[in-house]
Motif scaffolding. Structure first.
Motif, PDB file in Angstrom:
ATOM      1  N   GLN A 114       6.426  68.690  -5.452  1.00 29.52           N
ATOM      2  CA  GLN A 114       7.494  69.119  -6.356  1.00 29.52           C
ATOM      3  C   GLN A 114       8.062  70.499  -6.049  1.00 29.52           C
ATOM      4  OE1 GLN A 114       4.286  69.967  -9.797  1.00 29.52           O
ATOM      5  NE2 GLN A 114       6.329  70.456 -10.502  1.00 29.52           N
ATOM      6  N   PHE A 115       7.525  71.206  -5.045  1.00 26.18           N
ATOM      7  CA  PHE A 115       7.970  72.565  -4.753  1.00 26.18           C
ATOM      8  C   PHE A 115       8.603  72.657  -3.369  1.00 26.18           C
ATOM      9  CE2 PHE A 115       4.641  73.405  -7.931  1.00 26.18           C
ATOM     10  CZ  PHE A 115       5.354  74.214  -8.803  1.00 26.18           C
ATOM     11  N   GLY A 116       9.531  73.614  -3.225  1.00 31.63           N
ATOM     12  CA  GLY A 116      10.120  73.914  -1.933  1.00 31.63           C
ATOM     13  C   GLY A 116      10.737  72.684  -1.303  1.00 31.63           C
ATOM     14  N   PRO A 117      10.392  72.391  -0.052  1.00 35.11           N
ATOM     15  CA  PRO A 117      11.001  71.239   0.633  1.00 35.11           C
ATOM     16  C   PRO A 117      10.604  69.901   0.023  1.00 35.11           C
ATOM     17  CG  PRO A 117       9.224  72.161   1.955  1.00 35.11           C
ATOM     18  CD  PRO A 117       9.455  73.118   0.822  1.00 35.11           C
ATOM     19  N   PHE A 118       9.610  69.898  -0.856  1.00 34.35           N
ATOM     20  CA  PHE A 118       9.169  68.654  -1.492  1.00 34.35           C
ATOM     21  C   PHE A 118       9.838  68.428  -2.846  1.00 34.35           C
ATOM     22  CE2 PHE A 118       5.610  70.075   1.199  1.00 34.35           C
ATOM     23  CZ  PHE A 118       5.536  68.994   2.054  1.00 34.35           C
ATOM     24  N   ALA A 119      10.772  69.303  -3.225  1.00 32.85           N
ATOM     25  CA  ALA A 119      11.408  69.203  -4.539  1.00 32.85           C
ATOM     26  C   ALA A 119      12.579  68.226  -4.501  1.00 32.85           C
ATOM     27  CB  ALA A 119      11.874  70.581  -5.003  1.00 32.85           C
ATOM     28  N   ASP A 120      12.297  67.024  -4.085  1.00 31.02           N
ATOM     29  CA  ASP A 120      13.272  65.934  -4.078  1.00 31.02           C
ATOM     30  C   ASP A 120      12.617  64.735  -4.750  1.00 31.02           C
ATOM     31  OD1 ASP A 120      14.110  63.237  -2.613  1.00 31.02           O
ATOM     32  OD2 ASP A 120      15.831  64.596  -2.607  1.00 31.02           O
ATOM     33  N   PRO A 121      13.145  64.294  -5.884  1.00 27.11           N
ATOM     34  CA  PRO A 121      12.431  63.258  -6.646  1.00 27.11           C
ATOM     35  C   PRO A 121      12.269  61.941  -5.903  1.00 27.11           C
ATOM     36  CG  PRO A 121      14.612  63.679  -7.574  1.00 27.11           C
ATOM     37  CD  PRO A 121      14.363  64.755  -6.574  1.00 27.11           C
ATOM     38  N   HIS A 122      13.199  61.609  -5.033  1.00 24.38           N
ATOM     39  CA  HIS A 122      13.108  60.316  -4.338  1.00 24.38           C
ATOM     40  C   HIS A 122      12.017  60.341  -3.266  1.00 24.38           C
ATOM     41  CE1 HIS A 122      16.697  59.246  -6.514  1.00 24.38           C
ATOM     42  NE2 HIS A 122      17.319  60.303  -6.044  1.00 24.38           N
ATOM     43  N   SER A 123      11.992  61.413  -2.455  1.00 24.23           N
ATOM     44  CA  SER A 123      10.923  61.504  -1.457  1.00 24.23           C
ATOM     45  C   SER A 123       9.580  61.771  -2.120  1.00 24.23           C
ATOM     46  CB  SER A 123      11.239  62.593  -0.429  1.00 24.23           C
ATOM     47  OG  SER A 123      11.321  63.865  -1.036  1.00 24.23           O
ATOM     48  N   SER A 124       9.594  62.508  -3.236  1.00 26.55           N
ATOM     49  CA  SER A 124       8.342  62.756  -3.955  1.00 26.55           C
ATOM     50  C   SER A 124       7.760  61.458  -4.496  1.00 26.55           C
ATOM     51  CB  SER A 124       8.577  63.750  -5.098  1.00 26.55           C
ATOM     52  OG  SER A 124       7.371  64.025  -5.780  1.00 26.55           O
ATOM     53  N   ALA A 125       8.606  60.596  -5.022  1.00 24.63           N
ATOM     54  CA  ALA A 125       8.119  59.309  -5.533  1.00 24.63           C
ATOM     55  C   ALA A 125       7.479  58.498  -4.415  1.00 24.63           C
ATOM     56  CB  ALA A 125       9.271  58.535  -6.166  1.00 24.63           C
ATOM     57  N   ALA A 126       8.105  58.501  -3.246  1.00 25.38           N
ATOM     58  CA  ALA A 126       7.534  57.767  -2.115  1.00 25.38           C
ATOM     59  C   ALA A 126       6.191  58.355  -1.703  1.00 25.38           C
ATOM     60  CB  ALA A 126       8.509  57.787  -0.938  1.00 25.38           C
ATOM     61  N   LEU A 127       6.090  59.693  -1.702  1.00 23.38           N
ATOM     62  CA  LEU A 127       4.820  60.336  -1.359  1.00 23.38           C
ATOM     63  C   LEU A 127       3.749  60.022  -2.396  1.00 23.38           C
ATOM     64  CD1 LEU A 127       6.055  63.780  -0.006  1.00 23.38           C
ATOM     65  CD2 LEU A 127       4.696  62.108   1.263  1.00 23.38           C
ATOM     66  N   CYS A 128       4.127  59.960  -3.651  1.00 25.57           N
ATOM     67  CA  CYS A 128       3.149  59.605  -4.687  1.00 25.57           C
ATOM     68  C   CYS A 128       2.590  58.206  -4.443  1.00 25.57           C
ATOM     69  CB  CYS A 128       3.789  59.686  -6.079  1.00 25.57           C
ATOM     70  SG  CYS A 128       4.055  61.363  -6.686  1.00 25.57           S
ATOM     71  N   ARG A 129       3.463  57.271  -4.076  1.00 26.62           N
ATOM     72  CA  ARG A 129       2.987  55.916  -3.759  1.00 26.62           C
ATOM     73  C   ARG A 129       2.047  55.940  -2.558  1.00 26.62           C
ATOM     74  NH1 ARG A 129       8.336  54.484  -5.523  1.00 26.62           N
ATOM     75  NH2 ARG A 129       9.186  54.851  -3.426  1.00 26.62           N
ATOM     76  N   ASP A 130       2.393  56.742  -1.544  1.00 28.57           N
ATOM     77  CA  ASP A 130       1.552  56.820  -0.349  1.00 28.57           C
ATOM     78  C   ASP A 130       0.204  57.468  -0.664  1.00 28.57           C
ATOM     79  OD1 ASP A 130       3.528  55.652   1.192  1.00 28.57           O
ATOM     80  OD2 ASP A 130       4.379  57.566   1.854  1.00 28.57           O
ATOM     81  N   LEU A 131       0.213  58.498  -1.500  1.00 23.72           N
ATOM     82  CA  LEU A 131      -1.050  59.153  -1.861  1.00 23.72           C
ATOM     83  C   LEU A 131      -1.938  58.206  -2.659  1.00 23.72           C
ATOM     84  CD1 LEU A 131       0.375  62.679  -2.766  1.00 23.72           C
ATOM     85  CD2 LEU A 131      -1.212  62.186  -0.889  1.00 23.72           C
ATOM     86  N   GLU A 132      -1.342  57.436  -3.560  1.00 22.93           N
ATOM     87  CA  GLU A 132      -2.122  56.443  -4.301  1.00 22.93           C
ATOM     88  C   GLU A 132      -2.720  55.423  -3.343  1.00 22.93           C
ATOM     89  OE1 GLU A 132      -1.534  54.140  -8.418  1.00 22.93           O
ATOM     90  OE2 GLU A 132      -0.145  53.446  -6.859  1.00 22.93           O
ATOM     91  N   ALA A 133      -1.952  55.024  -2.330  1.00 20.21           N
ATOM     92  CA  ALA A 133      -2.436  54.035  -1.368  1.00 20.21           C
ATOM     93  C   ALA A 133      -3.612  54.549  -0.555  1.00 20.21           C
ATOM     94  CB  ALA A 133      -1.299  53.617  -0.444  1.00 20.21           C
ATOM     95  N   LEU A 134      -3.742  55.865  -0.420  1.00 17.15           N
ATOM     96  CA  LEU A 134      -4.897  56.434   0.276  1.00 17.15           C
ATOM     97  C   LEU A 134      -6.195  56.231  -0.504  1.00 17.15           C
ATOM     98  CD1 LEU A 134      -3.567  59.866   1.635  1.00 17.15           C
ATOM     99  CD2 LEU A 134      -4.063  57.794   2.961  1.00 17.15           C
ATOM    100  N   GLY A 135      -6.062  55.934  -1.810  1.00 13.12           N
ATOM    101  CA  GLY A 135      -7.251  55.699  -2.619  1.00 13.12           C
ATOM    102  C   GLY A 135      -7.677  56.876  -3.477  1.00 13.12           C
ATOM    103  N   CYS A 136      -6.795  57.870  -3.643  1.00  7.91           N
ATOM    104  CA  CYS A 136      -7.182  59.031  -4.453  1.00  7.91           C
ATOM    105  C   CYS A 136      -7.297  58.637  -5.927  1.00  7.91           C
ATOM    106  CB  CYS A 136      -6.205  60.182  -4.259  1.00  7.91           C
ATOM    107  SG  CYS A 136      -4.554  59.884  -4.920  1.00  7.91           S
ATOM    108  N   HIS A 137      -7.948  59.511  -6.694  1.00  6.40           N
ATOM    109  CA  HIS A 137      -8.196  59.236  -8.105  1.00  6.40           C
ATOM    110  C   HIS A 137      -7.039  59.672  -8.995  1.00  6.40           C
ATOM    111  CE1 HIS A 137     -10.299  59.036 -11.959  1.00  6.40           C
ATOM    112  NE2 HIS A 137      -9.958  60.290 -12.187  1.00  6.40           N
ATOM    113  N   SER A 138      -6.315  60.752  -8.608  1.00  2.43           N
ATOM    114  CA  SER A 138      -5.352  61.342  -9.528  1.00  2.43           C
ATOM    115  C   SER A 138      -4.260  62.096  -8.788  1.00  2.43           C
ATOM    116  CB  SER A 138      -6.065  62.293 -10.497  1.00  2.43           C
ATOM    117  OG  SER A 138      -6.763  63.305  -9.766  1.00  2.43           O
ATOM    118  N   LEU A 139      -3.156  62.338  -9.518  1.00  5.49           N
ATOM    119  CA  LEU A 139      -2.046  63.154  -9.047  1.00  5.49           C
ATOM    120  C   LEU A 139      -1.678  64.137 -10.151  1.00  5.49           C
ATOM    121  CD1 LEU A 139       0.209  60.386  -7.428  1.00  5.49           C
ATOM    122  CD2 LEU A 139      -1.202  62.060  -6.216  1.00  5.49           C
TER     123      LEU A 139
END
Length: 301
Positions: free
Chosen positions: A9-34
């Motif tokens: 959500q900060f700096g170069p990551f402050a784009d809601p569309h790319s952030s949403a895609a990254l959230c999906r990718d992080l969930e796919a890694l198997g993490c517990h939380s965001l």
């Protein structure tokens, strides 16, 4: 040990569309939380109380934390979603309760409400909230949140806010409400954690400092008749990831992935402890962020 990452959500990551895609990718890694963070200003001159020199430039570009959590909730299905930390005093507590309830509903009961006081006077001045009396203001904020979440009929009369007897619906999915975790690194903050929170939003730090602080929460919980073993602990680290080993006194904040993870393991003493790795300060690349996240998952799993 549970493993979480920051919502981009900060700096170069402050784009809601790319952030949403990254959230999906992080969930796919198997993490517990965001988790989202909360930054309102990045003053051009070092703010009062800031000991780190010039603030990172990327803090001047940021997504709203509650809306970013809403985006993350819509983009994911399984991970817990939290704030570390949301500055709790910049809006009236009834308004905050409504927003957090809505987030809990949108996420189908996945919200952890991580609240804190912040540390920057300039942000308080910008929001018109008094700097003095922050602790008492937070105590009454927590009172209002509890009142709204525990009953469909709410009434509150306190030093700062009055709520006429009213119906406030819908309620959250989680009962009696989303877990409230509190941040802070003073004796007063840790006493409040032990007395009335579900847990502590902590940070990676030298072990002696951590143990002294945690003992305050443990003692406060025992005085309040609560089981300190039931308190959650979430250790945030904003690492500077290096390719060569850092000095031992630096590994709570910088070093190789293995060094940083070794230090986090030394802090986590229970199976329910959680680490929150914020990779937004160590890379500008979405691909590299995911690569590092995968390295931390493999090392900590």
């Amino acid at each position: 040990m549970l493993i979480g990452f920051s919502v981009p959500q900060f700096g170069p990551f402050a784009d809601p569309h790319s952030s949403a895609a990254l959230c999906r990718d992080l969930e796919a890694l198997g993490c517990h939380s965001l988790w989202v963070a909360d930054r309102l200003l990045s003053p051009l001159t070092p703010p009062v109380g800031y000991a780190g020199g010039t603030m990172p430039v990327r803090y001047g570009t940021h997504l709203d934390p509650l809306l970013a959590l809403c985006m993350a909730a819509s983009a994911t299905e399984r991970v817990r979603l939290g704030s570390s930390t949301l500055n709790a005093l910049w809006q009236p507590p009834l308004v905050l309760a409504r927003a957090l309830t809505t987030l809990d509903l949108i996420s189908r009961g996945r919200l952890d409400a991580g609240l804190g006081l912040g540390w920057m006077r300039e942000e308080y001045e910008a929001t018109g909230v008094p700097w003095q009396g922050r602790g008492a203001r937070l105590e009454e904020t927590l009172d209002v949140l509890e009142a709204v979440w525990r009953s469909p009929t709410v009434a509150h009369a306190g030093p700062l806010w009055t709520i006429a007897e009213s119906t406030v619906l819908p309620g959250p999915v989680q009962r009696p409400g989303p877990p409230v975790l509190l941040g802070g690194f003073t004796a007063a903050a840790l006493e409040r954690v032990g007395r009335r929170a579900e847990g502590w939003l902590s940070a990676s730090m030298p072990l002696p400092y951590f143990r002294d602080l945690w003992s305050v929460a443990v003692e406060a919980a025992e005085r309040a008749g609560r089981d300190p073993g039931g308190l959650r602990r979430v250790f945030r680290v904003n690492p500077e990831v290096t390719t060569v080993e850092a000095a031992p006194e630096e590994i709570h904040r910088r070093g190789t992935v293995r060094q940083i993870c070794d230090h986090l393991r030394s802090m986590c003493g229970a199976g329910g402890d959680e680490v929150l790795v914020d990779l937004q300060l160590t890379t500008d690349s979405p691909d590299r962020l995911l690569e590092l996240a995968a390295e931390f998952m493999a090392e900590l799993d």
